[in-house]
Design a protein around this motif. Structure first.
Motif, PDB file in Angstrom:
ATOM      1  N   ILE A 173       0.977  -1.000   0.064  1.00  0.00           N
ATOM      2  CA  ILE A 173      -0.207  -0.140  -0.090  1.00  0.00           C
ATOM      3  C   ILE A 173       0.968   1.505  -0.019  1.00  0.00           C
ATOM      4  CG2 ILE A 173      -2.010   1.125   1.045  1.00  0.00           C
ATOM      5  CD1 ILE A 173      -2.580  -1.753   0.189  1.00  0.00           C
ATOM      6  N   ASP A 174       0.447   2.325  -1.380  1.00  0.00           N
ATOM      7  CA  ASP A 174       1.470   3.637  -1.381  1.00  0.00           C
ATOM      8  C   ASP A 174       0.863   4.600  -0.188  1.00  0.00           C
ATOM      9  OD1 ASP A 174       3.249   2.030  -3.051  1.00  0.00           O
ATOM     10  OD2 ASP A 174       1.180   2.374  -4.286  1.00  0.00           O
ATOM     11  N   PHE A 230       1.558   6.899   5.697  1.00  0.00           N
ATOM     12  CA  PHE A 230       1.138   8.912   5.778  1.00  0.00           C
ATOM     13  C   PHE A 230      -0.526   8.696   6.617  1.00  0.00           C
ATOM     14  CE2 PHE A 230      -1.752  11.651   3.758  1.00  0.00           C
ATOM     15  CZ  PHE A 230      -1.574  12.671   4.547  1.00  0.00           C
ATOM     16  N   VAL A 231      -1.027   7.634   6.102  1.00  0.00           N
ATOM     17  CA  VAL A 231      -2.829   7.273   6.663  1.00  0.00           C
ATOM     18  C   VAL A 231      -2.393   7.484   8.132  1.00  0.00           C
ATOM     19  CG1 VAL A 231      -5.229   6.751   6.895  1.00  0.00           C
ATOM     20  CG2 VAL A 231      -3.699   6.995   4.638  1.00  0.00           C
ATOM     21  N   ASN A 232      -1.402   6.510   8.530  1.00  0.00           N
ATOM     22  CA  ASN A 232      -1.475   6.381   9.686  1.00  0.00           C
ATOM     23  C   ASN A 232      -0.560   7.169  10.584  1.00  0.00           C
ATOM     24  OD1 ASN A 232      -1.760   3.533  10.381  1.00  0.00           O
ATOM     25  ND2 ASN A 232      -0.254   3.217  10.113  1.00  0.00           N
ATOM     26  N   ASP A 233       0.287   8.340  10.555  1.00  0.00           N
ATOM     27  CA  ASP A 233       0.583   9.330  11.062  1.00  0.00           C
ATOM     28  C   ASP A 233      -0.092  10.733  10.959  1.00  0.00           C
ATOM     29  OD1 ASP A 233       3.199   7.898  11.557  1.00  0.00           O
ATOM     30  OD2 ASP A 233       4.027   8.966   9.966  1.00  0.00           O
ATOM     31  N   LYS A 234      -0.862  10.948  10.198  1.00  0.00           N
ATOM     32  CA  LYS A 234      -1.928  12.057   9.320  1.00  0.00           C
ATOM     33  C   LYS A 234      -3.402  11.199  10.423  1.00  0.00           C
ATOM     34  CE  LYS A 234      -4.009  15.491   6.822  1.00  0.00           C
ATOM     35  NZ  LYS A 234      -4.331  16.109   5.344  1.00  0.00           N
ATOM     36  N   LEU A 246      -8.230   0.153   7.424  1.00  0.00           N
ATOM     37  CA  LEU A 246      -8.227   0.236   6.297  1.00  0.00           C
ATOM     38  C   LEU A 246      -7.828  -0.708   5.331  1.00  0.00           C
ATOM     39  CD1 LEU A 246      -6.671   3.391   4.122  1.00  0.00           C
ATOM     40  CD2 LEU A 246      -6.143   1.179   4.344  1.00  0.00           C
ATOM     41  N   LEU A 247      -7.142  -1.372   6.520  1.00  0.00           N
ATOM     42  CA  LEU A 247      -5.966  -2.285   6.123  1.00  0.00           C
ATOM     43  C   LEU A 247      -7.338  -3.589   6.472  1.00  0.00           C
ATOM     44  CD1 LEU A 247      -3.015  -2.612   8.380  1.00  0.00           C
ATOM     45  CD2 LEU A 247      -3.345  -2.392   5.257  1.00  0.00           C
ATOM     46  N   LYS A 248      -8.201  -3.813   7.614  1.00  0.00           N
ATOM     47  CA  LYS A 248      -9.701  -4.857   7.669  1.00  0.00           C
ATOM     48  C   LYS A 248     -10.424  -4.223   6.592  1.00  0.00           C
ATOM     49  CE  LYS A 248     -10.342  -3.958  12.006  1.00  0.00           C
ATOM     50  NZ  LYS A 248     -11.279  -3.220  13.212  1.00  0.00           N
ATOM     51  N   THR A 249     -10.683  -3.218   6.335  1.00  0.00           N
ATOM     52  CA  THR A 249     -11.473  -3.355   4.780  1.00  0.00           C
ATOM     53  C   THR A 249     -10.590  -3.682   3.497  1.00  0.00           C
ATOM     54  OG1 THR A 249     -12.995  -1.412   5.970  1.00  0.00           O
ATOM     55  CG2 THR A 249     -13.021  -1.431   3.449  1.00  0.00           C
ATOM     56  N   LEU A 250      -9.315  -3.352   3.301  1.00  0.00           N
ATOM     57  CA  LEU A 250      -9.235  -3.281   1.945  1.00  0.00           C
ATOM     58  C   LEU A 250      -8.663  -5.099   2.174  1.00  0.00           C
ATOM     59  CD1 LEU A 250      -7.185  -3.389  -0.157  1.00  0.00           C
ATOM     60  CD2 LEU A 250      -5.112  -2.544   1.146  1.00  0.00           C
ATOM     61  N   ALA A 251      -8.880  -5.771   3.010  1.00  0.00           N
ATOM     62  CA  ALA A 251      -8.259  -7.611   2.541  1.00  0.00           C
ATOM     63  C   ALA A 251      -9.198  -8.025   2.712  1.00  0.00           C
ATOM     64  CB  ALA A 251      -8.018  -7.909   4.319  1.00  0.00           C
ATOM     65  N   ALA A 252     -10.765  -7.367   2.855  1.00  0.00           N
ATOM     66  CA  ALA A 252     -12.320  -8.237   2.941  1.00  0.00           C
ATOM     67  C   ALA A 252     -12.410  -7.921   1.320  1.00  0.00           C
ATOM     68  CB  ALA A 252     -13.108  -7.343   4.163  1.00  0.00           C
ATOM     69  N   ARG A 253     -11.954  -6.591   0.797  1.00  0.00           N
ATOM     70  CA  ARG A 253     -12.548  -6.263  -0.537  1.00  0.00           C
ATOM     71  C   ARG A 253     -11.443  -7.188  -1.496  1.00  0.00           C
ATOM     72  NH1 ARG A 253     -13.080  -0.087  -0.823  1.00  0.00           N
ATOM     73  NH2 ARG A 253     -14.745  -0.130   1.058  1.00  0.00           N
ATOM     74  N   ILE A 254     -10.176  -7.204  -0.682  1.00  0.00           N
ATOM     75  CA  ILE A 254      -8.867  -8.245  -2.145  1.00  0.00           C
ATOM     76  C   ILE A 254      -9.368  -9.272  -1.909  1.00  0.00           C
ATOM     77  CG2 ILE A 254      -7.219  -8.927  -1.843  1.00  0.00           C
ATOM     78  CD1 ILE A 254      -4.919  -6.819  -1.205  1.00  0.00           C
ATOM     79  N   ALA A 255      -9.833 -10.054  -0.307  1.00  0.00           N
ATOM     80  CA  ALA A 255     -10.657 -11.370  -0.790  1.00  0.00           C
ATOM     81  C   ALA A 255     -12.162 -11.774  -1.603  1.00  0.00           C
ATOM     82  CB  ALA A 255     -10.868 -11.556   1.020  1.00  0.00           C
ATOM     83  N   ASP A 260       1.430  -3.131   5.691  1.00  0.00           N
ATOM     84  CA  ASP A 260       0.948  -3.343   4.559  1.00  0.00           C
ATOM     85  C   ASP A 260       0.869  -3.888   3.529  1.00  0.00           C
ATOM     86  OD1 ASP A 260       3.583  -2.009   4.310  1.00  0.00           O
ATOM     87  OD2 ASP A 260       2.642   0.118   3.784  1.00  0.00           O
ATOM     88  N   GLU A 261       1.668  -4.979   2.956  1.00  0.00           N
ATOM     89  CA  GLU A 261       1.864  -6.134   2.763  1.00  0.00           C
ATOM     90  C   GLU A 261       0.816  -7.102   2.290  1.00  0.00           C
ATOM     91  OE1 GLU A 261       6.619  -4.671   2.162  1.00  0.00           O
ATOM     92  OE2 GLU A 261       6.263  -6.061   3.433  1.00  0.00           O
ATOM     93  N   PHE A 262       0.649  -7.430   0.773  1.00  0.00           N
ATOM     94  CA  PHE A 262      -0.430  -8.509   1.599  1.00  0.00           C
ATOM     95  C   PHE A 262       0.168  -9.350   0.264  1.00  0.00           C
ATOM     96  CE2 PHE A 262      -3.065  -5.146   2.889  1.00  0.00           C
ATOM     97  CZ  PHE A 262      -3.686  -5.840   4.404  1.00  0.00           C
ATOM     98  N   ALA A 263      -0.286 -10.393   0.337  1.00  0.00           N
ATOM     99  CA  ALA A 263       0.214 -11.741  -1.180  1.00  0.00           C
ATOM    100  C   ALA A 263      -0.848 -12.442  -1.326  1.00  0.00           C
ATOM    101  CB  ALA A 263       1.791 -12.570  -0.208  1.00  0.00           C
ATOM    102  N   VAL A 264      -0.656 -12.392  -2.474  1.00  0.00           N
ATOM    103  CA  VAL A 264      -1.929 -13.776  -3.281  1.00  0.00           C
ATOM    104  C   VAL A 264      -1.103 -14.777  -4.469  1.00  0.00           C
ATOM    105  CG1 VAL A 264      -4.460 -13.778  -4.869  1.00  0.00           C
ATOM    106  CG2 VAL A 264      -4.044 -11.218  -3.453  1.00  0.00           C
TER     107      VAL A 264
END
Length: 792
Positions: A377-378, A382-386, A395-404, A427-431
């Motif tokens: 995730i690029d 920035f999202v975490n810090d701000k 964001l990570l939970k939502t992203l994992a569900a949408r990728i799956a 923020d690294e995933f593998a498929v």
């Protein structure tokens, strides 16, 4: 402790003690017999040695008799011409002696004494061509003349370094037979000496075996020990060998050890037999139950088998089966938790490695292929810090569900096996896609994942400015193991990032070559000799009148393995690998050694600019090294301008402050290089004192292209306000030169003036400027020196 071990501990000591007692009894009974056997063996060995010695004595007698019966000795003795006898007949006699010897390398000597005991002839078969008869053999000849015997043998073993058997015989020089006793005084005395090699070898062997040497005396030694023997070697020579009690005790010790080992082996055999019986009828049922439990724990079985045993063992089996049923459910929950990412609910790295390794192994065995997508995730940091880590987690939970969901939809639509999805870290995933590469599945999944980030990623009704970079690698085309596959997909992901993010990239040979070249550069930097592969070139710096005020030292590297490597390529690698210290120090030493030649070309006020790595500024030894090089090369610190890249000001430590202050205290000039590259702020220019500011070529190009003369004038004015001179870099067109001059720039550097040159080429360039720029008014020089530079 198991029942088998308890039985072993209780029974084994009793059995072992019984066998040891029996072995001790055998040892007492057999010790006397062994002693008698050793004595007989010793006597036999000594008699054999005596027989060998007597055979050597007979050999010496036969040797002399053969010479007496030959013509060579007769001719030698009867010849009256001493010169002819010594030169011609002596050589023939020498050949006769050699021909009679069985061993060409064995020692044998032959001597003829006249009636006055003077040596008429001597020869020995040895490496010494100038050998002479020793005093012991001469003394033996004197003793024989005083005796009545006409022939005898003697063993000389106490004199000199060569034991030998000497056979002596008085010979009538006329009849060549034994002389009458009355004629002994006028007879010749002949001696043959041989070295008893076999006897000496057997003597050495006995000494090595028994640790005692054979004693040779005219009479036998008194035997006071049972382990002694004595044999005659001759009428007045006996050999006696006495073995110490220590040797016999060692022999007995070996017997004790063998008996003890035998007792131990028999004990082990007996106890094994007992344990087998105990296990069969006592511990066997318990061991069966234990094996069933272990099989269930190892996953080989699902349930504990029922054993047909009554009593305690049967009840114990039923209780354990029930306990197993109750724990299976808990075990499944724990296992699922250990394989699941706690945040997203999908597989974690450990579970992914196990599943993916199995899938890759099956694919290779079946001749199939698998594809791995590595997703990063690029701008997630920035999202975490701000917005905080809670938003980042959502964001990570939502992203994992949408990728799956996207991956599952695509694989079900295509009728393929489900893909393996996991969160590797952060923020690294593998498929891992289990489809045939080239059928469009990987391309469709990548597009679906990237589409999730169109216009930002939406979570709970709010969009965040994140994108995804995807790297793809194929097994076995790109890698044959899951670790290599992840590494190569990761490399492809970084290629996607460098290409602008929010895109996918396929691992290719170019990516692999780039990674290989980076590794090769690191290896070459570690092992190179700077004097052989590095060289310095110098780029002139001129003022507004075109006069050369200084030169910047630039490093060039030509590797015999890699060829020419640019600084832009190897400098970042050297800095990140901690290899830049030896490079910096070589550049400092080499540049200072060339400083005198630069001054001879452009005048004593010429300043030498040396670039220093940002990492080197934090070293405590940098100021000491600069000072040491000044002393070595005999130059003044005002002649050296230390150029610091503007990145040095990003992280300023106390040590860096001390180093800069120490360099300034010693008199060195300091410059901030590459100003405007993106790091230096106006406040940092105010805070950090320097003698010179060098405007980055990119800044000069941008301002020149946009005709931003007021901006350039403001920057230069600020530097002048801080008493800093300004050098414009990248001056490669007259337009840039004119704009910098109009803005008040002090000095200039670039290809319009001169490209970087070696010292020899720099001397030619200086001469060309002198020829092409005739003396005249300053304004004329300002117009003339760029033209002269173009000629270079």
């Amino acid at each position: 402790m198991t029942l088998g071990k308890r039985a072993l501990i209780l029974i084994f000591p009793v059995v072992l003690a019984g066998y040891l007692l029996a072995a001790f009894s055998v040892h007492i009974a057999q010790s006397r017999s062994i002693r008698a056997l050793e004595h007989a063996k010793l006597s036999q060995r000594l008699e054999h040695t005596a027989a060998v010695f007597q055979n050597e004595v007979r050999r010496s007698k036969g040797f002399l008799n053969a010479l007496l019966n030959g013509n060579a000795l007769r001719q030698f003795v009867s010849e009256t011409d001493r010169s002819y006898r010594a030169n011609a007949l002596g050589v023939g006699l020498q050949e006769s002696v050699k021909s009679l010897s069985d061993d060409p390398m064995g020692f044998v000597s032959f001597v003829i004494f006249n009636s006055k005991l003077e040596t008429e002839y001597y020869f020995e078969n040895s490496w010494d061509p100038f050998a002479e008869i020793d005093q012991a053999q001469v003394e033996l000849a004197r003793q024989l003349t005083r005796r009545s015997k006409l022939g005898d043998w003697t063993y000389l073993h106490g004199a000199g370094d060569r034991p030998r058997i000497v056979y002596s015989l008085f010979v009538d020089p006329i009849t060549f037979g034994r002389p009458m006793p009355s004629a002994k005084a006028s007879a010749l005395l002949m001696q043959v000496a041989v070295q008893p090699d076999r006897f000496l070898d057997m003597q050495a062997a006995l000494k090595k075996e028994y640790g005692a040497d054979i004693v040779l005396q005219p009479w036998p030694l008194a035997i006071t020990d049972n382990l002694s023997a004595s044999v005659p070697l001759g009428p007045s020579l006996h050999a006696t060998l006495t073995i110490s009690d220590a040797h016999f005790n060692n022999q007995m010790l070996r017997q004790k050890v063998l008996l003890a080992l035998g007792a131990l082996v028999m004990s082990l055999f007996s106890i094994c037999l007992i344990i087998v019986l105990i296990r069969r009828f006592i511990t066997g049922p318990i061991a069966t139950l234990d094996a069933n439990v272990m099989a269930v724990m190892a996953g080989a079985r699902d349930d504990i088998a029922d054993v047909k045993e009554a009593g305690e063992i049967g009840r114990l089996t039923q209780n354990i089966r029930e306990l197993h049923r109750q724990s299976v459910h808990s075990l499944q929950l724990v296992q699922q938790s250990s394989w699941t990412d706690t945040l997203t609910g999908i597989s974690n790295r450990a579970h992914f490695n196990m599943l993916a390794a199995t899938a890759v192994g099956e694919a290779i065995a079946a001749g199939e292929k698998r594809s791995l997508l590595f997703i990063d995730i690029d701008n997630f940091k920035f999202v975490n810090d701000k917005h905080g880590h809670n938003v980042g987690d959502d964001l990570l939970k939502t992203l994992a569900a949408r990728i799956a969901d996207s991956v599952d939809t695509i694989t079900r639509k295509r009728g393929q096996k489900p893909a393996i999805l996991a969160r590797l870290s952060g923020d690294e995933f593998a498929v891992l896609v289990r489809s045939r590469p080239g059928d469009g599945t990987v391309r469709e999944i990548s597009a679906a994942i990237l589409a999730l980030f169109d216009g930002g990623f939406e979570v709970s009704g709010r969009r965040y400015p994140v994108t995804a970079s995807i790297g793809a690698a194929i097994c076995p085309d790109d890698a044959s193991t899951i670790a290599e596959l992840i590494s190569n997909a990761d490399a492809a992901m970084y290629q996607a990032k460098s290409g602008g993010k929010n895109r996918s990239a396929r691992f290719s040979r170019a990516i692999n070559d780039k990674r290989t070249r980076l590794r090769q550069i690191q290896e070459e930097l570690r092992s190179l000799d700077p004097d052989e592969q590095f060289r310095l070139v110098y780029m002139p710096i001129v003022d507004a009148l075109g006069q050369v005020t200084g030169c910047e030292a630039l490093l060039r590297w030509h590797s015999p393995v890699l060829g020419s490597v640019t600084p832009d390529e190897f400098v970042p690698i050297a800095e990140s690998s901690g290899l830049f210290t030896k490079i910096d120090w070589w550049v400092i030493d080499k540049a200072m050694s060339d400083c005198a030649q630069l001054k001879s070309l452009f005048g004593p006020q010429t300043v030498l600019a040396i670039n220093i790595s940002s990492a080197e500024l934090h070293s405590r030894s940098i100021s000491d090294y600069f000072s040491d090089r000044l002393t070595r090369h005999g130059i003044q610190p005002q002649s050296i301008d230390i150029e610091l890249t503007e990145t040095f000001a990003v992280k300023v430590s106390d040590q860096l402050h001390r180093n800069i202050e120490e360099l300034r205290r010693q008199g060195f000039r300091l410059s901030i290089d590459d100003f405007g590259a993106g790091y230096t702020s106006v406040q940092q220019i105010i805070d950090y004192a320097a003698d010179t500011i060098k405007l980055d070529r990119a800044l000069v190009s941008n301002l020149a292209a946009s005709q931003s003369l007021p901006v350039l004038q403001a920057v230069i004015a600020l530097c002048h306000a801080k008493d800093m001179a300004v050098v414009g870099e990248g001056v490669d067109t007259p337009e840039k030169l004119a704009m910098l001059t109009a803005a008040g720039c002090d000095r200039f550097q670039g290809y319009l003036i001169s490209k970087p040159l070696s010292l020899d080429d720099l001397a030619i360039w200086a001469l060309t400027r002198t020829v092409c720029s005739p003396e005249g008014p300053a304004t004329e020089e300002l117009v003339a020196w760029p033209a002269a530079a173009a000629l270079a």
